[in-house]
Motif scaffolding. Sequence first.
Motif, mmCIF file in Angstrom:
data_model
loop_
_atom_site.group_PDB
_atom_site.id
_atom_site.type_symbol
_atom_site.label_atom_id
_atom_site.label_comp_id
_atom_site.label_asym_id
_atom_site.label_seq_id
_atom_site.Cartn_x
_atom_site.Cartn_y
_atom_site.Cartn_z
ATOM 1 N N THR A 149 -11.119 7.558 -2.203
ATOM 2 C CA THR A 149 -10.679 6.669 -1.130
ATOM 3 C C THR A 149 -10.780 5.246 -1.649
ATOM 4 O O THR A 149 -11.777 4.884 -2.279
ATOM 5 C CB THR A 149 -11.555 6.810 0.130
ATOM 6 O OG1 THR A 149 -11.492 8.161 0.596
ATOM 7 C CG2 THR A 149 -11.088 5.874 1.234
ATOM 8 N N THR B 271 -8.946 0.886 -1.460
ATOM 9 C CA THR B 271 -8.203 -0.143 -0.742
ATOM 10 C C THR B 271 -7.168 -0.779 -1.662
ATOM 11 O O THR B 271 -7.291 -0.754 -2.885
ATOM 12 C CB THR B 271 -9.148 -1.236 -0.221
ATOM 13 O OG1 THR B 271 -9.842 -1.824 -1.332
ATOM 14 C CG2 THR B 271 -10.165 -0.655 0.750
ATOM 15 N N VAL C 247 0.825 -1.207 0.000
ATOM 16 C CA VAL C 247 0.000 0.000 0.000
ATOM 17 C C VAL C 247 0.863 1.263 0.000
ATOM 18 O O VAL C 247 0.525 2.271 -0.650
ATOM 19 C CB VAL C 247 -0.982 -0.015 1.199
ATOM 20 C CG1 VAL C 247 -0.239 0.032 2.526
ATOM 21 C CG2 VAL C 247 -1.987 1.120 1.094
ATOM 22 N N ASN D 10 -4.253 2.354 6.666
ATOM 23 C CA ASN D 10 -4.114 1.264 5.707
ATOM 24 C C ASN D 10 -5.007 1.403 4.486
ATOM 25 O O ASN D 10 -5.191 0.451 3.724
ATOM 26 C CB ASN D 10 -4.364 -0.100 6.372
ATOM 27 C CG ASN D 10 -3.564 -1.195 5.694
ATOM 28 O OD1 ASN D 10 -2.414 -0.977 5.289
ATOM 29 N ND2 ASN D 10 -4.156 -2.370 5.559
ATOM 30 N N GLN D 11 -5.568 2.596 4.278
ATOM 31 C CA GLN D 11 -6.312 2.882 3.060
ATOM 32 C C GLN D 11 -5.573 3.971 2.283
ATOM 33 O O GLN D 11 -4.776 4.722 2.841
ATOM 34 C CB GLN D 11 -7.733 3.350 3.364
ATOM 35 C CG GLN D 11 -8.711 2.253 3.714
ATOM 36 C CD GLN D 11 -10.143 2.765 3.667
ATOM 37 O OE1 GLN D 11 -10.442 3.844 4.177
ATOM 38 N NE2 GLN D 11 -11.027 2.000 3.061
#
Length: 289
Positions: free
Chosen positions: A221, A223, A170, A204-205
């Motif tokens: 936004t 993932t 990420v 964690n996004q």
Amino acid sequence: MKNVSLISLFTIFIIAALFFINGCNGDGGSSSIDPESTGTISGSVSGTTILALDDDGMIVAKDNTKGREPDLDLDSDGIDESYSFILKGVPVDMRIRIYLVTNEDVFPMFFEDSEDNFNVFSLSSATKIDIGFIDLGGIEATPAINPLTSADVILEGADANRKRICGATVDDFAGIWEGGVPYSMSDGESGTADVTLTLSVSENQLVGSMESTEWDAVEITGTESGGVFYFDLPNVHPELENTDCANWDVTFTASLDCGLTKMDLTGGGTFCDISGGKPGTFSGIIDSN
């Protein structure tokens, strides 16, 4: 997109240029591999990115059906609904596994040998194999034709854990990404829009903004899973929410090249149109700034 006519210049859902990988050539194979020592894997899907990964999660071959017209009628109803694909330059004697990337998730392809499921195999020669239609009915992808039916395929076992594409995490997506991205509309209109994607990591996004020469910056936004970033593009014309953009529904996926400096950005769905929505595709490579 400052007005409806400009909106019609932009659309998405699956892709137009997903074929760049750092250290790979235009057909997805490594430029250092002798073409005589590579094979080909073909099949069909319902509209996804198809990747061949090595033991380190590096991409050795890829294809993408996003933005193409369906070319296969598998249910014999007279309507083409599936897409053929081909993975060129698959190295011989290399352990590989196949992954399918959709707008929702990354699906590893598994196949059966007796009563067990496996997903790692190798080609023993510069052969061409066909694995048929790959079904995404569960958490795994399943080919209609088991690759083990080919005498040139060697079973190499199974991965306990899903490989990350190019090892990207990420944090690797954080930053500013810019470049021209080709788009095409269902009515045949097409072009290239300059895009800027600004991302940071929060809990964690991935959060940030997306803007273009065709629309002002909007907040996004999403993932990250398995080395792929997923996000929805909100209506870039909220003033038209109840009219031309009533059915707006656009999603994106993004993966990184194995140098982690280029982003393969692909989106698609329903954009603004006077009839309530128009499908389209929007895909290309943008660079880390």
